[in-house]
Write an enzyme that holds these catalytic residues in place. Structure first.
Site, PDB file in Angstrom:
ATOM      1  N   HIS A 293     -60.750 -48.766  48.678  1.00 28.63           N
ATOM      2  CA  HIS A 293     -59.583 -49.639  48.761  1.00 28.63           C
ATOM      3  C   HIS A 293     -58.339 -48.907  49.263  1.00 28.63           C
ATOM      4  O   HIS A 293     -58.148 -47.732  48.990  1.00 28.63           O
ATOM      5  CB  HIS A 293     -59.261 -50.210  47.376  1.00 28.63           C
ATOM      6  CG  HIS A 293     -60.408 -50.955  46.772  1.00 28.63           C
ATOM      7  ND1 HIS A 293     -60.709 -50.889  45.438  1.00 28.63           N
ATOM      8  CD2 HIS A 293     -61.345 -51.770  47.325  1.00 28.63           C
ATOM      9  CE1 HIS A 293     -61.765 -51.637  45.183  1.00 28.63           C
ATOM     10  NE2 HIS A 293     -62.177 -52.182  46.316  1.00 28.63           N
TER      11      HIS A 293
ATOM     12  N   LYS B  93     -52.356 -42.327  44.410  1.00 28.08           N
ATOM     13  CA  LYS B  93     -52.992 -42.559  43.109  1.00 28.08           C
ATOM     14  C   LYS B  93     -53.275 -41.241  42.410  1.00 28.08           C
ATOM     15  O   LYS B  93     -53.879 -40.338  42.988  1.00 28.08           O
ATOM     16  CB  LYS B  93     -54.299 -43.333  43.282  1.00 28.08           C
ATOM     17  CG  LYS B  93     -54.107 -44.727  43.821  1.00 28.08           C
ATOM     18  CD  LYS B  93     -55.429 -45.431  44.042  1.00 28.08           C
ATOM     19  CE  LYS B  93     -55.197 -46.823  44.607  1.00 28.08           C
ATOM     20  NZ  LYS B  93     -56.474 -47.493  44.918  1.00 28.08           N
TER      21      LYS B  93
ATOM     22  N   TYR C 262     -55.316 -44.672  36.016  1.00 25.45           N
ATOM     23  CA  TYR C 262     -54.645 -44.140  37.182  1.00 25.45           C
ATOM     24  C   TYR C 262     -53.244 -44.699  37.314  1.00 25.45           C
ATOM     25  O   TYR C 262     -52.947 -45.793  36.882  1.00 25.45           O
ATOM     26  CB  TYR C 262     -55.458 -44.264  38.467  1.00 25.45           C
ATOM     27  CG  TYR C 262     -55.994 -45.623  38.839  1.00 25.45           C
ATOM     28  CD1 TYR C 262     -55.372 -46.394  39.802  1.00 25.45           C
ATOM     29  CD2 TYR C 262     -57.163 -46.112  38.275  1.00 25.45           C
ATOM     30  CE1 TYR C 262     -55.884 -47.617  40.183  1.00 25.45           C
ATOM     31  CE2 TYR C 262     -57.677 -47.335  38.650  1.00 25.45           C
ATOM     32  CZ  TYR C 262     -57.034 -48.085  39.609  1.00 25.45           C
ATOM     33  OH  TYR C 262     -57.542 -49.296  39.981  1.00 25.45           O
TER      34      TYR C 262
ATOM     35  N   ASP D  49     -66.058 -55.691  47.916  1.00 22.96           N
ATOM     36  CA  ASP D  49     -66.567 -54.386  48.331  1.00 22.96           C
ATOM     37  C   ASP D  49     -67.813 -54.510  49.206  1.00 22.96           C
ATOM     38  O   ASP D  49     -68.054 -53.671  50.069  1.00 22.96           O
ATOM     39  CB  ASP D  49     -66.832 -53.503  47.121  1.00 22.96           C
ATOM     40  CG  ASP D  49     -65.538 -53.124  46.403  1.00 22.96           C
ATOM     41  OD1 ASP D  49     -64.458 -53.267  47.008  1.00 22.96           O
ATOM     42  OD2 ASP D  49     -65.615 -52.689  45.247  1.00 22.96           O
TER      43      ASP D  49
END
Length: 175
Positions: free
Chosen positions: A56, A65, A125, A161
């Site tokens: 992503h 991230k 995260y 996905d």
């Protein structure tokens, strides 16, 4: 705590001191003065074995991230999508367990994904930007041009996905 560089510029591993005793362990995850990033958006992700999430990224409002595994084990993958980068189109992967002495920082304009290698896994995260649903994009997890070695025979994937776009398509229309 110290920073370890990877083969992809700005993608770093942050190594922590882990203090273990008969109760378990304690580790510091991040010291702002080391990472020097404004992390504004926190997320928690829980998955079962053989789940692949990703790859992503956001075209607008890209997110850096800072990823920490808090339960289980993953294969973490980042693909450099910075068109002027010497490592454009290259990926970096690393196994991370809940008791590893490190976290990973993935810079903005990288695609990110992971595979759950244990019965379940939980990731915490922190991101440098908020979610921007309109610009969310998925790079095909099994793109032959990237040749990522996930080592999962029957991955569990979301529709999003499963229907990611190819690296060739991204290369044509990069940012």
């Amino acid at each position: 705590m110290h920073i370890e560089k990877t083969k992809l510029k700005d993608l770093i591993i942050l190594k922590s001191e882990v203090y273990k005793d008969n109760r378990g362990f304690f580790k510091e995850i991040n010291k702002k003065k080391i990472l020097k990033k404004n992390l504004v958006f926190d997320c928690l992700s829980h998955s079962k074995k053989n789940t692949i999430r990703g790859l992503h990224f956001q075209k607008k409002n890209p997110q850096g991230k800072f990823v920490t595994v808090v339960q289980g084990e993953i294969l973490d993958v980042a693909v450099d999508l910075r068109k002027n980068s010497k490592t454009f189109g290259q990926y970096f992967s690393i196994k991370i367990k809940y008791d590893s002495n490190f976290s990973i920082y993935i810079p903005e304009n990288f695609a990110h994904g992971f595979a759950c290698l244990s019965k379940t896994c939980t990731l915490y995260y922190r991101c440098t930007n908020y979610r921007h649903k309109e610009s969310e994009t998925t790079l095909k997890w099994n793109d032959p041009d990237l040749n990522i070695r996930w080592n999962i025979q029957k991955p569990i994937l979301s529709n999003k996905d499963q229907n990611g776009i190819s690296f060739k398509e991204i290369r044509k229309n990069i940012f």
